[in-house]
Design a protein around this motif. Structure first.
Motif, PDB file in Angstrom:
ATOM      1  N   THR A 199       6.512  -4.285 -13.369  1.00 31.30           N
ATOM      2  CA  THR A 199       5.712  -3.686 -12.303  1.00 31.30           C
ATOM      3  C   THR A 199       6.303  -3.934 -10.922  1.00 31.30           C
ATOM      4  O   THR A 199       5.788  -3.433  -9.931  1.00 31.30           O
ATOM      5  CB  THR A 199       4.264  -4.225 -12.333  1.00 31.30           C
ATOM      6  OG1 THR A 199       4.315  -5.660 -12.253  1.00 31.30           O
ATOM      7  CG2 THR A 199       3.551  -3.811 -13.609  1.00 31.30           C
TER       8      THR A 199
ATOM      9  N   ARG B 223      10.943 -11.617 -11.322  1.00 29.70           N
ATOM     10  CA  ARG B 223      10.566 -10.705 -10.259  1.00 29.70           C
ATOM     11  C   ARG B 223      11.524 -10.915  -9.087  1.00 29.70           C
ATOM     12  O   ARG B 223      11.894 -12.037  -8.763  1.00 29.70           O
ATOM     13  CB  ARG B 223       9.124 -10.967  -9.805  1.00 29.70           C
ATOM     14  CG  ARG B 223       8.079 -10.561 -10.836  1.00 29.70           C
ATOM     15  CD  ARG B 223       6.724 -11.130 -10.503  1.00 29.70           C
ATOM     16  NE  ARG B 223       6.244 -10.753  -9.183  1.00 29.70           N
ATOM     17  CZ  ARG B 223       5.654  -9.606  -8.880  1.00 29.70           C
ATOM     18  NH1 ARG B 223       5.487  -8.708  -9.830  1.00 29.70           N
ATOM     19  NH2 ARG B 223       5.246  -9.346  -7.659  1.00 29.70           N
TER      20      ARG B 223
ATOM     21  N   SER C 126       7.546  -4.529   0.758  1.00 27.61           N
ATOM     22  CA  SER C 126       7.232  -5.959   0.798  1.00 27.61           C
ATOM     23  C   SER C 126       7.018  -6.438  -0.629  1.00 27.61           C
ATOM     24  O   SER C 126       6.320  -5.787  -1.410  1.00 27.61           O
ATOM     25  CB  SER C 126       5.953  -6.186   1.613  1.00 27.61           C
ATOM     26  OG  SER C 126       5.499  -7.514   1.413  1.00 27.61           O
TER      27      SER C 126
ATOM     28  N   GLY D  33       5.399  -8.968  -1.504  1.00 27.70           N
ATOM     29  CA  GLY D  33       4.029  -9.445  -1.635  1.00 27.70           C
ATOM     30  C   GLY D  33       3.914 -10.951  -1.741  1.00 27.70           C
ATOM     31  O   GLY D  33       2.821 -11.486  -1.885  1.00 27.70           O
TER      32      GLY D  33
ATOM     33  N   GLU E 218      -1.408   0.027   9.915  1.00 28.09           N
ATOM     34  CA  GLU E 218      -2.747   0.457  10.359  1.00 28.09           C
ATOM     35  C   GLU E 218      -2.827   0.528  11.882  1.00 28.09           C
ATOM     36  O   GLU E 218      -3.339   1.496  12.454  1.00 28.09           O
ATOM     37  CB  GLU E 218      -3.813  -0.504   9.819  1.00 28.09           C
ATOM     38  CG  GLU E 218      -4.016  -0.388   8.307  1.00 28.09           C
ATOM     39  CD  GLU E 218      -4.820  -1.548   7.725  1.00 28.09           C
ATOM     40  OE1 GLU E 218      -5.182  -1.479   6.539  1.00 28.09           O
ATOM     41  OE2 GLU E 218      -5.079  -2.543   8.459  1.00 28.09           O
TER      42      GLU E 218
ATOM     43  N   SER F 103      -8.562  -9.566   4.693  1.00 26.38           N
ATOM     44  CA  SER F 103      -8.213  -8.816   3.482  1.00 26.38           C
ATOM     45  C   SER F 103      -8.849  -9.368   2.217  1.00 26.38           C
ATOM     46  O   SER F 103      -8.980  -8.642   1.236  1.00 26.38           O
ATOM     47  CB  SER F 103      -6.696  -8.742   3.307  1.00 26.38           C
ATOM     48  OG  SER F 103      -6.125 -10.023   3.306  1.00 26.38           O
TER      49      SER F 103
ATOM     50  N   ALA G 197      -7.312  -2.346   5.258  1.00 33.04           N
ATOM     51  CA  ALA G 197      -7.308  -2.448   3.796  1.00 33.04           C
ATOM     52  C   ALA G 197      -7.754  -3.836   3.358  1.00 33.04           C
ATOM     53  O   ALA G 197      -7.437  -4.841   3.999  1.00 33.04           O
ATOM     54  CB  ALA G 197      -5.911  -2.165   3.266  1.00 33.04           C
ATOM     55  N   THR G 198      -8.511  -3.893   2.274  1.00 32.77           N
ATOM     56  CA  THR G 198      -8.918  -5.178   1.708  1.00 32.77           C
ATOM     57  C   THR G 198      -8.629  -5.176   0.216  1.00 32.77           C
ATOM     58  O   THR G 198      -8.396  -4.124  -0.380  1.00 32.77           O
ATOM     59  CB  THR G 198     -10.427  -5.432   1.910  1.00 32.77           C
ATOM     60  OG1 THR G 198     -11.146  -4.368   1.280  1.00 32.77           O
ATOM     61  CG2 THR G 198     -10.783  -5.482   3.389  1.00 32.77           C
TER      62      THR G 198
ATOM     63  N   ILE H  30      -5.968 -15.177  -2.706  1.00 33.65           N
ATOM     64  CA  ILE H  30      -5.003 -15.110  -1.596  1.00 33.65           C
ATOM     65  C   ILE H  30      -3.571 -15.084  -2.117  1.00 33.65           C
ATOM     66  O   ILE H  30      -2.626 -15.220  -1.355  1.00 33.65           O
ATOM     67  CB  ILE H  30      -5.182 -16.283  -0.617  1.00 33.65           C
ATOM     68  CG1 ILE H  30      -4.952 -17.627  -1.327  1.00 33.65           C
ATOM     69  CG2 ILE H  30      -6.561 -16.235   0.045  1.00 33.65           C
ATOM     70  CD1 ILE H  30      -4.813 -18.798  -0.373  1.00 33.65           C
ATOM     71  N   LEU H  31      -3.401 -14.945  -3.413  1.00 25.04           N
ATOM     72  CA  LEU H  31      -2.084 -14.875  -4.027  1.00 25.04           C
ATOM     73  C   LEU H  31      -1.233 -16.100  -3.660  1.00 25.04           C
ATOM     74  O   LEU H  31      -0.098 -15.974  -3.214  1.00 25.04           O
ATOM     75  CB  LEU H  31      -1.378 -13.581  -3.596  1.00 25.04           C
ATOM     76  CG  LEU H  31      -0.649 -12.824  -4.700  1.00 25.04           C
ATOM     77  CD1 LEU H  31      -1.622 -12.335  -5.769  1.00 25.04           C
ATOM     78  CD2 LEU H  31       0.085 -11.611  -4.138  1.00 25.04           C
TER      79      LEU H  31
ATOM     80  N   VAL I 243       1.699  -9.376 -10.735  1.00 24.49           N
ATOM     81  CA  VAL I 243       2.166  -8.045 -11.134  1.00 24.49           C
ATOM     82  C   VAL I 243       2.017  -7.094  -9.955  1.00 24.49           C
ATOM     83  O   VAL I 243       1.197  -7.304  -9.068  1.00 24.49           O
ATOM     84  CB  VAL I 243       1.419  -7.498 -12.369  1.00 24.49           C
ATOM     85  CG1 VAL I 243       1.420  -8.497 -13.497  1.00 24.49           C
ATOM     86  CG2 VAL I 243       0.000  -7.115 -12.019  1.00 24.49           C
ATOM     87  N   GLY I 244       2.820  -6.076  -9.971  1.00 27.45           N
ATOM     88  CA  GLY I 244       2.822  -5.146  -8.840  1.00 27.45           C
ATOM     89  C   GLY I 244       3.572  -5.766  -7.669  1.00 27.45           C
ATOM     90  O   GLY I 244       4.181  -6.828  -7.785  1.00 27.45           O
ATOM     91  N   ARG I 245       3.489  -5.096  -6.543  1.00 26.71           N
ATOM     92  CA  ARG I 245       4.319  -5.515  -5.418  1.00 26.71           C
ATOM     93  C   ARG I 245       3.536  -5.349  -4.125  1.00 26.71           C
ATOM     94  O   ARG I 245       2.621  -4.518  -4.038  1.00 26.71           O
ATOM     95  CB  ARG I 245       5.571  -4.640  -5.402  1.00 26.71           C
ATOM     96  CG  ARG I 245       6.744  -5.229  -4.705  1.00 26.71           C
ATOM     97  CD  ARG I 245       7.986  -4.441  -5.025  1.00 26.71           C
ATOM     98  NE  ARG I 245       7.967  -3.106  -4.441  1.00 26.71           N
ATOM     99  CZ  ARG I 245       8.894  -2.178  -4.696  1.00 26.71           C
ATOM    100  NH1 ARG I 245       9.873  -2.448  -5.535  1.00 26.71           N
ATOM    101  NH2 ARG I 245       8.831  -1.010  -4.129  1.00 26.71           N
ATOM    102  N   GLY I 246       3.905  -6.125  -3.136  1.00 26.06           N
ATOM    103  CA  GLY I 246       3.323  -5.971  -1.815  1.00 26.06           C
ATOM    104  C   GLY I 246       1.825  -6.208  -1.811  1.00 26.06           C
ATOM    105  O   GLY I 246       1.309  -7.070  -2.533  1.00 26.06           O
ATOM    106  N   PHE I 247       1.104  -5.437  -1.025  1.00 21.48           N
ATOM    107  CA  PHE I 247      -0.338  -5.622  -0.891  1.00 21.48           C
ATOM    108  C   PHE I 247      -1.051  -5.316  -2.209  1.00 21.48           C
ATOM    109  O   PHE I 247      -2.171  -5.746  -2.423  1.00 21.48           O
ATOM    110  CB  PHE I 247      -0.862  -4.700   0.224  1.00 21.48           C
ATOM    111  CG  PHE I 247      -2.240  -5.059   0.697  1.00 21.48           C
ATOM    112  CD1 PHE I 247      -2.436  -6.194   1.477  1.00 21.48           C
ATOM    113  CD2 PHE I 247      -3.333  -4.286   0.362  1.00 21.48           C
ATOM    114  CE1 PHE I 247      -3.714  -6.536   1.917  1.00 21.48           C
ATOM    115  CE2 PHE I 247      -4.616  -4.622   0.802  1.00 21.48           C
ATOM    116  CZ  PHE I 247      -4.807  -5.749   1.577  1.00 21.48           C
TER     117      PHE I 247
ATOM    118  N   ALA J  24       0.016  -6.309  -5.063  1.00 20.00           N
ATOM    119  CA  ALA J  24       0.308  -7.365  -6.039  1.00 20.00           C
ATOM    120  C   ALA J  24      -0.981  -8.081  -6.418  1.00 20.00           C
ATOM    121  O   ALA J  24      -1.827  -8.352  -5.570  1.00 20.00           O
ATOM    122  CB  ALA J  24       1.317  -8.350  -5.465  1.00 20.00           C
TER     123      ALA J  24
END
Lengths: 607, 275, 525
Positions: free
Chosen positions: A93, A383, A538, A540, A554, B95, B122-123, B143-144, B165-169, B171
């Motif tokens: 992912t 990752r 990013s 993340g 934003e 967020s 965004a939240t 809060i990752l 998993v996933g990326r950025g915001f 994730a």
């Protein structure tokens, strides 16, 4: 490791795709048939966990065979490599090119980043939406999705075709019809990839062979003087090679401009085993020079890596190439094979008893993997998140070992330094920026392309080389250094495009991207695309970048669309935390271009 | 373990080269805030609230993972440091739901953070995941910080049931293909909620009592005893309210458990309060 | 454990049975240690090993002797250590001489190359820990199994050094403490021999009472005495033999035949249901004060967090009251007072005051005075020159296959063990809902399942020479053909111990839970 796998099984095709990369399983415990002996003994532990670095190649194999990564396929890969499924899923992912949900097997990634936006990507997307439906939603065999910069800004607008069951392909100067026919038609064979679209101007050694010698024939390369530098390096001895690099004043061309000789020395001084990594994950918007080098002069990259290996005492090199560079990948892979056949890689390079070999690793769609430590994680099967530094790669890099990581262009400079001497190299350019530099001109110029010039040329001279803006148009702004760089205005055309020259006006050379915008370009949307780019790319991991890039986008949106009150101040505050608090260069520079655009009044009106 | 001298906020400090900036500063009595740091885990340095300013370094550096070096000039509360901490709090506060994050209000006050400046942004919107009887995953509070992934992974349990998993915001912490925990590799050791700093991972008992308004920390005692199961001798810190055990934790600094438990130690206490 | 170079995990599924101990193994592995795992099943523990040796159930001595022979044949034994600190090497050498790799392969099923690799790595390791649990001890020849492993440690000098040793891992939180306190038929507290007059005299003086100078029966002997009619009354504290003993049918019959039985427990167990008097007790670990001793000889405090329910009382209370009813005027001591009395009589515990236990998070015996930091490991004296005390003896032991032999009628080998979320007979672990608990099953290899034409989930009849149970089938690829697995966690669902063999080891009294010959029959539905 005790894995608990999912219950899904792979299809025969998925299994075959994986086995093709990993070989047949060697026991019943890792996906093979259960043999009697498997009931009484098993090898495991470290020797199996150490296969993890094959995760991304295995995922690529499934993706390009099936068009997505199913639970069964991931399960099988996890069993083969002893990787926990959750971790593997975290890896899948992370990458834009890999899909964990079924999607049409033939996907067009349509670049709408800064250079392609200038070249009409918006119209292309609208046309594709009419022809194929909304982005990502195709239900049949084909679909299209938006993409960040594909590194083909000289042929904007660019489209990358991910074609499961065939091989991936990229098309330049894309039009709706060429995209659709690329999706549904026969994929062209790699051999047909010619150099006719090439816009290069060689003002030095780096592009000397480009467009002249065949990139597919080792004989041509050697006839043109190839491998003289490696032979010479062997004669000189490792330390003399490093001394020559140091003497040349060469600095890294990836963006950070670190003195190359110092890096080589640090790796050579560290206890082995050591690795050499060539960073071909060129993803900075507006940058495409490494692609041209890899596509057109692949043997030079390989030779330079061998010299680096010899100098620092590494026997293994990894060449990490951007996933969206199918032609470069094919040519480098082919070149590595030829080099092995002719003893230019392997256990006895040039018959001199020196071991050095190269593994080609393909990225899968993540800008962040160009960051050196993220790149290591990506190779290792994790990752692609950057690591905290220190320790630096020279101490603990790939697989935790001292690692030399250099950008492709930096490596290309090694050959002229060894052939011509460090002193001669240092005599070219300026005292602070030695040698020649590849500049990537794109956007609103007449002749976009890669231009090699001795350091010292001004931005205006570069613009002139590319034929300037089109007749009747006026230069509005230039983005120097890519998305991580800065906008400058026409009053900076006299600034030398050197590390020190650009530094003096608060800009930076970065990757050598020079994206030109004439007065017809709507700058707010360009700046907005950059903010969007960083939000999308990013990784993340850290808060300043993960949330900061969102808040920046934003606030920028409010600045453009209103209400704009207080947004500039907010943007400044967000910029400060990203610059000061982010783990890596992505976050630290994620506000640079936006900040410069705001300062110049390219968005939000004059300030 | 050589001794080094560094300067902290203008004062010379003698310390040891194998310590981090955070450890050194804490020994000096300086209160450097942390969110993603925990003594029994490898520093993830993702939250960036512990950053300090170091002379000669362009970016701020995380105190939790950076080791001291001789001659280091450290500022722990400079303008840049304070701004970064304020912004980290605002970025997180705007967020995710920090309502169960201990001491976060004091931190907000200390750094003058006002997350509502980003209202409308965004939240992390996500309904709580309740897929087993033992604990709840409420990722709107996440809060990752990576601590749960580390505790499930190489720092303790080595089960690797969850990953970022996933990326950025976008994730998130998840299992493979977002499987329910009982279908995943999870062994329900609870070491993830043992390290969670924001209440995103929370035992069902606590989750339900908080929802019912009966969770009363003033009426709770914590008693240390030894797990009644196998012979390893794991220390349990039992949180008790009204003569009922509510949850089992483990001391971070005990060298048997280092704060971690197995499913039996974590949840196997209900037999003493079955009706 | 964290600092060792090689871990040999023999007959232990610590990943599930001792998860936090396994965390320490994992730390060692992540720091570079290698691991060999010896277990008939490919358990979750063995999957972490660099090599798994899947021996046939009960062939441990054959394997250990072959390892010993290979070490000697390759000249890899630590001769200096052997000469200085041990006795009986020559007899041992002769006893293992016939255990060639090939013969061991034939007996154990493990490929010779794997046995050789284990031998060479164990002998060459700088530091090596040899750990075991019930896979070694729940056999009719349990003590011989242990001796076979001790021989290997003596052969290589992997004992009595930091990071090198022999590590039996205890199954209950205070089984070691029970031993510490003299809950052994031949020992007084602190492992002082009950037949040693001097030791006994000290206790008699302190307690102002006369002690029986003859050692008592261990558990298996007690059941035999019940069978002979010699043992007529039983006081059971915190034990559930009606479900935990092998050959349940026989055990219950014997308990029913007693004249009188008292059960003191926190639960109304199956055993308590058979008792004449039940004394409800407080849960030692959470409803009373005291100490327990862990596997690593670490004495730690348990504390009262809850008031016990109903009429349940602290064990000390019950025992003091009982003593008073018998005419002895015991004051009811606090847990600390009882402990201090123990410290005054047991030299190895003497230094362990409550304040020190509190401050240091426990102490490992021997801890002889209040300045003694306790011992991280035992047998360090063997490395002194000369070794302080008698040399450590090699004890030749011979292979002895499981008594419950496989036959045409009972062709499948059943072995038993634990699962992660459950504990022994489930009295405690049954109290919480576990998402990963799936109840009792008869686990078969997929190959056996196919050969028997049974489906996963199908209930089948599992029979041994002693009894039969019904259980659903589960296919488990960690099992090879001919090997089956069950636990004893759910005796109310499936009384696994109706099947197991109560033949016991004459030296330790442990029954052969690990090796039962069974057959599987489909139930006609």
């Amino acid at each position: 490791m005790d894995l608990r796998l999912m219950t899904a099984e792979p299809t025969a095709a998925e299994r075959d795709a994986v086995d093709k990369v990993l070989g047949e399983p060697d026991s019943g415990w890792v996906g093979g048939l259960r043999r009697a002996v498997d009931g009484h003994a098993a090898v495991g532990g470290r020797s199996i966990r150490e296969r993890r670095h094959q995760l991304l190649p295995a995922l690529h194999a499934v993706q390009s065979s099936a068009g997505w990564i199913s639970q069964g396929a991931l399960n099988y890969i996890c069993r083969r490599l002893t990787v926990p499924p959750a971790e593997a899923y975290g890896v899948v992912t992370f990458y834009a090119m890999l899909s964990t949900t079924p999607r049409p097997p033939r996907v067009a990634h349509v670049c709408d980043d800064v250079s392609c936006a200038v070249a009409g990507a918006g119209g292309l997307k609208a046309a594709l939406e009419r022809k194929l439906g909304p982005a990502g939603l195709g239900t049949g065999e084909v679909t299209w999705i938006r993409s960040p910069c594909l590194g083909m800004c000289d042929q904007a607008p660019a489209v990358f075709l991910q074609l499961a069951g065939g091989h991936d392909w990229a098309i330049g100067s894309a039009e709706p019809d060429s995209v659709v026919s690329g999706l549904v038609g026969q994929t062209p064979a790699f051999e047909t990839g010619d150099s006719s679209d090439l816009h290069v101007s060689s003002g030095g050694p780096l592009l000397a062979r480009v467009g002249k010698e065949s990139p597919s024939d080792l004989g041509d390369y050697r006839a043109a003087g190839g491998y003289s530098a490696l032979a010479r390096a062997f004669d000189m001895g490792p330390q003399a090679v490093i001394d020559e690099i140091t003497l040349s004043g060469l600095t890294g061309r990836g963006g950070a401009a670190f003195p190359t000789g110092r890096k080589w020395q640090a790796v050579a001084d560290a206890a082995g085993p050591r690795y050499v990594v060539a960073n071909g994950d060129e993803s900075e918007p507006g940058t495409f020079k490494d692609r041209v080098l890899m596509e057109e002069d692949p043997f030079a990259v390989i030779e330079a890596m061998a010299i680096a290996g010899w100098a620092v005492g590494a026997e293994k090199g990894y060449l990490y190439i951007r996933g969206e560079y199918p032609l470069a990948t094919q040519r480098l892979g082919d070149a590595i094979e030829q080099a092995r056949v002719y003893g230019l890689l392997g256990g006895n390079v040039l018959g001199r008893g020196v071991a050095f070999d190269i593994e080609l690793r393909r990225g899968a769609g993540a800008y962040i993997c160009g960051e050196e430590t993220a790149l290591f994680n990506s190779i290792e099967g994790y990752r692609g998140e950057p690591r905290s530094k220190p320790p630096y790669p020279t101490e603990r890099g790939l697989f935790g070992q001292p690692t030399l990581v250099n950008n492709i262009e930096t490596l290309a400079n090694v050959l002229p330094i060894i052939n011509g001497g460090g002193q001669a190299f240092a005599a070219t350019g300026t005292p602070g920026s030695t040698g020649t530099k590849l500049f990537c001109l794109s956007g609103s110029v007449n002749r976009p392309g890669v231009y090699e010039v001795a350091f010292g040329a001004t931005l205006g001279q570069l613009l002139d080389m590319a034929g300037g803006v089109r007749p009747g148009r006026r230069l509005q702004a230039i983005l120097v250094g890519g998305a991580a760089g800065s906008f400058v205005e026409p009053d900076s055309l006299d600034v030398p495009a050197t590390f020190e020259g650009l530094g003096a006006i608060g800009a930076s050379l970065g990757s050598g991207a020079v994206v030109v915008f004439d007065d017809t370009v709507e700058m707010p949307s360009i700046v907005g695309r950059i903010a969007e780019f960083f939000r999308d790319e990013s990784c993340g991991q850290c808060v300043p970048c993960r949330v900061g890039t969102v808040r920046q986008e934003e606030a920028l949106h409010r600045l453009i669309e209103g209400p704009p009150d207080g947004q500039v101040g907010l943007l400044n505050e967000i910029a400060a935390v990203m610059r000061d608090g982010s783990i890596c260069g992505l976050g630290q520079t994620a506000a640079t271009a936006v900040q410069s655009a705001v300062a110049l009044g390219l968005v939000g009106g004059a300030t | 373990m050589s001794g080094v001298v560094i300067t902290v906020d203008g004062r010379p400090v003698e310390t040891s080269a194998d310590l981090t900036i955070l450890e050194t500063c804490r020994e000096e009595g300086l209160d450097i805030p942390t969110l993603c740091f925990l003594e029994n885990l490898t520093p993830a340095n993702t939250c960036r609230i512990c950053v300090v300013e170091i002379g000669g370094s362009r970016a701020l550096v995380p105190a939790c993972s950076r080791r001291v070096e001789s001659g280091m000039q450290i500022k722990t509360e400079s303008e840049r440091v304070r701004h970064t901490r304020m912004m980290v709090l605002e970025l997180l506060g705007s967020s995710v739901d920090l309502s169960l994050t201990p001491l976060v209000d004091q931190l907000m006050d200390r750094y003058g953070a006002a997350p509502d400046r980003f209202d409308g942004g965004a939240t992390v919107e996500e309904a709580p995941t309740i897929d087993n009887q033992l604990f709840v995953r409420d990722y709107a509070k996440c809060i990752l910080c990576y601590k749960c992934v580390q505790a499930c992974g190489v720092d303790a349990q080595n089960t690797f049931a969850i990953s970022v998993v996933g990326r950025g915001f976008e994730a998130r912490i998840a299992t493979e293909y977002q499987l329910a925990l009982p279908d995943s590799a999870c062994v329900f050791c609870g070491n993830c909620f043992g390290v969670c700093p924001t209440g995103a991972l929370i035992p069902t008992t606590e989750y339900e009592m908080r929802a019912a308004g009966t969770w009363d920390e003033d009426a709770q005692t914590v008693t240390r005893t030894i797990c009644p199961y196998c012979g390893v001798g794991c220390n349990l810190d039992l949180v008790v309210q009204d003569n009922r055990i509510l949850k089992a934790l483990s001391p971070l600094d005990h060298d048997v458990t280092s704060g971690h438990l197995c499913i039996k130690g974590r949840f196997g206490w209900q037999h003493v309060q079955s009706e | 454990m964290e600092d060792t170079d090689l871990i040999v995990l023999w007959g232990s599924n610590a990943r599930e049975a001792h998860p936090i101990f396994f965390h320490h193994i994992l730390k060692a592995i992540h720091s570079g240690a290698r691991m060999y795992a010896i277990d008939p099943r490919r358990t979750t523990s063995t999957q972490w090993a660099d090599m798994w040796l899947g021996l046939d159930v009960g062939s441990d001595i054959a394997l250990a002797n072959a390892v010993g022979r290979e070490i000697i044949a390759a000249g890899l034994q630590n001769q200096t250590f052997i000469d200085r600190a041990t006795v009986g090497f020559e007899a041992y050498r002769q006893s293992v001489e016939q255990w060639t790799l090939d013969r061991a392969e034939a007996v154990t099923g493990v490929p010779a190359e794997a046995i050789r690799a284990l031998a060479h790595e164990y002998a060459k390791a700088g530091r090596a820990q040899l750990c075991w649990t019930l896979g070694i001890t729940e056999h009719h020849n349990a003590t011989d199994n242990v001796l076979a492993l001790i021989n290997l440690a003596l052969l290589t000098g992997h004992v009595g050094r930091y990071g090198s040793g022999l590590v039996p891992i205890r199954g209950q939180n205070n089984v070691q403490g029970g031993g510490d306190m003299g809950a052994l038929p031949n020992k007084l507290p602190g492992f002082q021999d009950v037949e040693n007059d001097k030791a006994r005299e000290r206790f008699e003086a302190a307690w102002a009472a006369t002690l029986n100078p003859v050692k008592g029966w261990h558990l298996s002997q007690m059941f035999e005495a019940m069978a002979r009619g010699e043992l007529r009354a039983l006081y059971v504290i915190g034990e559930n033999p009606a479900q935990s003993e092998a050959d349940t049918n026989h055990t219950v019959e014997l308990l029913r035949g007693l004249d009188f039985m008292v059960v003191q427990d926190i639960y109304l167990t199956k055993t308590a249901e058979l008792a004449n008097v039940v004394l409800p007790a407080a849960a030692g670990w959470v409803e009373s004060e005291g100490t327990v001793t862990s596997s690593e000889r670490r004495v730690q405090r348990v504390r009262k967090a809850l008031d016990p329910p109903g009429q349940a009382r602290d064990d000390i209370d019950i025992l003091s009251d009982l003593a008073r009813r018998m005419g002895h005027h015991w004051a009811t001591p606090t847990a600390e007072q009882a402990w201090d009395e123990l410290r005054s009589l047991s030299p190895i515990h003497a230094g362990m005051s409550y304040p020190r236990l509190e401050e240091l998070g426990g102490l490992q015996w021997p801890c002889r005075d209040e300045d003694d930091p306790g011992e991280l490991f035992l047998h360090g004296r063997l490395w002194h020159d000369p070794p302080g005390g008698p040399p450590a003896p090699f004890t030749p032991v011979e292979d002895s296959p499981p008594l419950d032999v496989l036959s045409e009628e009972y062709p499948i080998r059943l072995t038993t063990g634990r699962r992660l979320d459950s504990f022994n007979t489930g009295v405690q672990s049954g109290g919480y809902e576990s998402p990963i608990r799936r109840g009792e099953t008869i686990d078969l290899s997929p190959e056996d399942g196919a050969a028997l034409a049974v489906a996963e989930g199908e209930r089948v009849l599992v029979s041994s020479r002693r009894g039969a149970v019904r259980a659903p089938v589960r296919f488990d690829p960690s099992l090879r053909p001919g090997l089956a697995f069950m636990t004893l966690h759910f005796p109310d669902e499936v009384e696994t111990n109706r099947l197991t063999n109560d033949a016991w080891d004459p030296k330790s009294g442990t029954a052969e839970f690990k090796a039962t010959a069974i057959r599987i029959d489909r139930l006609d539905t």
